[in-house]
Write a protein that holds these residues in place. Structure first.
Motif, mmCIF file in Angstrom:
data_model
loop_
_atom_site.group_PDB
_atom_site.id
_atom_site.type_symbol
_atom_site.label_atom_id
_atom_site.label_comp_id
_atom_site.label_asym_id
_atom_site.label_seq_id
_atom_site.Cartn_x
_atom_site.Cartn_y
_atom_site.Cartn_z
ATOM 1 N N GLN A 297 -29.966 -28.108 55.343
ATOM 2 C CA GLN A 297 -30.332 -28.704 54.061
ATOM 3 C C GLN A 297 -29.838 -30.139 53.996
ATOM 4 O O GLN A 297 -28.699 -30.431 54.374
ATOM 5 C CB GLN A 297 -29.727 -27.916 52.900
ATOM 6 C CG GLN A 297 -30.140 -28.460 51.546
ATOM 7 C CD GLN A 297 -29.485 -27.704 50.414
ATOM 8 O OE1 GLN A 297 -28.269 -27.642 50.330
ATOM 9 N NE2 GLN A 297 -30.310 -27.135 49.548
ATOM 10 N N THR B 213 -29.538 -33.593 51.402
ATOM 11 C CA THR B 213 -29.647 -34.229 50.092
ATOM 12 C C THR B 213 -29.744 -35.710 50.385
ATOM 13 O O THR B 213 -28.859 -36.293 51.012
ATOM 14 C CB THR B 213 -28.428 -33.912 49.211
ATOM 15 O OG1 THR B 213 -28.383 -32.498 49.003
ATOM 16 C CG2 THR B 213 -28.522 -34.619 47.868
ATOM 17 N N THR C 262 -37.488 -38.916 54.202
ATOM 18 C CA THR C 262 -37.702 -37.624 53.541
ATOM 19 C C THR C 262 -38.892 -36.895 54.142
ATOM 20 O O THR C 262 -38.825 -35.686 54.408
ATOM 21 C CB THR C 262 -37.899 -37.833 52.026
ATOM 22 O OG1 THR C 262 -36.699 -38.416 51.485
ATOM 23 C CG2 THR C 262 -38.206 -36.534 51.314
ATOM 24 N N GLN D 110 -34.627 -28.366 54.680
ATOM 25 C CA GLN D 110 -34.824 -28.175 53.244
ATOM 26 C C GLN D 110 -34.238 -29.423 52.598
ATOM 27 O O GLN D 110 -33.048 -29.713 52.772
ATOM 28 C CB GLN D 110 -34.100 -26.919 52.766
ATOM 29 C CG GLN D 110 -34.265 -26.661 51.303
ATOM 30 C CD GLN D 110 -33.429 -25.471 50.849
ATOM 31 O OE1 GLN D 110 -32.558 -24.981 51.552
ATOM 32 N NE2 GLN D 110 -33.689 -25.025 49.640
ATOM 33 N N ARG E 117 -33.491 -32.029 49.337
ATOM 34 C CA ARG E 117 -33.383 -32.388 47.915
ATOM 35 C C ARG E 117 -33.361 -33.909 47.868
ATOM 36 O O ARG E 117 -32.529 -34.537 48.522
ATOM 37 C CB ARG E 117 -32.098 -31.850 47.283
ATOM 38 C CG ARG E 117 -32.072 -30.351 47.170
ATOM 39 C CD ARG E 117 -30.818 -29.871 46.492
ATOM 40 N NE ARG E 117 -29.655 -30.222 47.310
ATOM 41 C CZ ARG E 117 -28.437 -29.728 47.111
ATOM 42 N NH1 ARG E 117 -28.202 -28.893 46.123
ATOM 43 N NH2 ARG E 117 -27.436 -30.082 47.893
ATOM 44 N N HIS F 125 -42.480 -34.687 46.047
ATOM 45 C CA HIS F 125 -42.043 -33.452 45.394
ATOM 46 C C HIS F 125 -42.980 -32.276 45.704
ATOM 47 O O HIS F 125 -44.186 -32.372 45.598
ATOM 48 C CB HIS F 125 -41.965 -33.655 43.878
ATOM 49 C CG HIS F 125 -41.477 -32.454 43.147
ATOM 50 N ND1 HIS F 125 -40.192 -31.991 43.268
ATOM 51 C CD2 HIS F 125 -42.104 -31.593 42.308
ATOM 52 C CE1 HIS F 125 -40.037 -30.908 42.518
ATOM 53 N NE2 HIS F 125 -41.193 -30.651 41.932
ATOM 54 N N GLY F 126 -42.365 -31.198 46.131
ATOM 55 C CA GLY F 126 -43.114 -29.969 46.360
ATOM 56 C C GLY F 126 -43.684 -29.821 47.754
ATOM 57 O O GLY F 126 -43.977 -28.715 48.185
ATOM 58 N N GLU F 127 -43.848 -30.927 48.457
ATOM 59 C CA GLU F 127 -44.358 -30.835 49.818
ATOM 60 C C GLU F 127 -43.299 -31.175 50.859
ATOM 61 O O GLU F 127 -43.122 -30.465 51.840
ATOM 62 C CB GLU F 127 -45.572 -31.749 50.020
ATOM 63 C CG GLU F 127 -46.172 -31.580 51.396
ATOM 64 C CD GLU F 127 -47.534 -32.214 51.545
ATOM 65 O OE1 GLU F 127 -48.043 -32.218 52.669
ATOM 66 O OE2 GLU F 127 -48.103 -32.706 50.552
ATOM 67 N N ALA G 156 -40.016 -32.348 49.738
ATOM 68 C CA ALA G 156 -38.692 -32.255 49.111
ATOM 69 C C ALA G 156 -38.804 -31.673 47.715
ATOM 70 O O ALA G 156 -39.898 -31.621 47.148
ATOM 71 C CB ALA G 156 -38.071 -33.645 49.021
ATOM 72 N N GLN G 157 -37.673 -31.275 47.205
ATOM 73 C CA GLN G 157 -37.546 -30.947 45.791
ATOM 74 C C GLN G 157 -36.866 -32.144 45.155
ATOM 75 O O GLN G 157 -35.730 -32.490 45.519
ATOM 76 C CB GLN G 157 -36.709 -29.684 45.583
ATOM 77 C CG GLN G 157 -37.404 -28.417 46.052
ATOM 78 C CD GLN G 157 -38.754 -28.215 45.395
ATOM 79 O OE1 GLN G 157 -39.783 -28.236 46.077
ATOM 80 N NE2 GLN G 157 -38.798 -28.042 44.102
ATOM 81 N N CYS H 247 -34.897 -33.984 42.345
ATOM 82 C CA CYS H 247 -33.920 -33.503 41.365
ATOM 83 C C CYS H 247 -33.079 -34.670 40.872
ATOM 84 O O CYS H 247 -33.277 -35.809 41.276
ATOM 85 C CB CYS H 247 -33.057 -32.426 42.008
ATOM 86 S SG CYS H 247 -32.281 -32.964 43.549
#
Length: 184
Positions: A102, A104, A118, A127, A129, A166-168, A170-171, A173
């Protein structure tokens, strides 16, 4: 394992060459993330852009990290000269060696090095963020002779880049949510 990637938060981005910027608190938010990562004893990677273009603000003194995210001894630095922190660097291998799954990500600038790194991170299977309030963008200085319409504001560019990721890849936030989850 989760690794914090701080992208190009360098003094060279204070130069007026870049134009008007959004999110003046991005460095402070990135500094808050960095503090939380250090307290949690999780890995941190500082990415530094060293431009190959003569006269670029991202050469010489401009390559120094800003005070809010100053590197501590032992924290990894990855140097790059292209938009992606994965191209021509050992970043992917370092992350694999620590068992990182993961990431960030935060930094400068949202539509360029942050977005490119990203996208590649997502494509490599991490994964991700992406922390919106710890990133920033500048107004468009691009040649619009191809009739692209009116110039976009820094905030429009920032939000558009985030929406595309977003959504593809990364998320997207906010820093408070990431720090809260880290402390939980």
């Amino acid at each position: 394992m989760s690794t914090l990637i701080l992208i190009d938060i360098q003094k060279g981005f204070d130069h007026p060459h870049w134009g008007t910027r959004n999110n003046p608190d991005a460095e402070t938010r990135a500094g808050g993330l960095l503090k939380a990562w250090r307290q949690s004893r999780l890995p941190v990677v500082h990415v530094k852009h060293i431009s190959t273009t003569e006269g670029s603000p991202l050469r010489g003194e401009g390559t120094q990290f800003k005070a809010e995210v100053a590197r501590l001894a032992g924290e990894t630095i990855v140097e790059k000269s292209v938009n992606s922190a994965f191209i021509g660097t050992e970043l992917h291998e370092r992350l694999q060696s620590t068992g990182t799954t993961q990431l960030t990500i935060c930094g400068l600038t949202t539509p360029h090095c942050v977005s490119t790194t990203t996208r590649m991170a997502g494509n490599l299977g991490y994964q991700v963020r992406l922390v919106a309030d710890a990133c920033a963008a500048f107004t468009s200085n691009a040649d619009t002779s191809f009739d692209a319409g009116p110039a976009l504001s820094a905030e429009e560019i920032h939000r558009s880049a985030l929406a595309h990721l977003h959504g593809e890849f990364a998320q997207v936030c906010q820093s408070a949510d990431v720090i809260g989850a880290l402390k939980a």
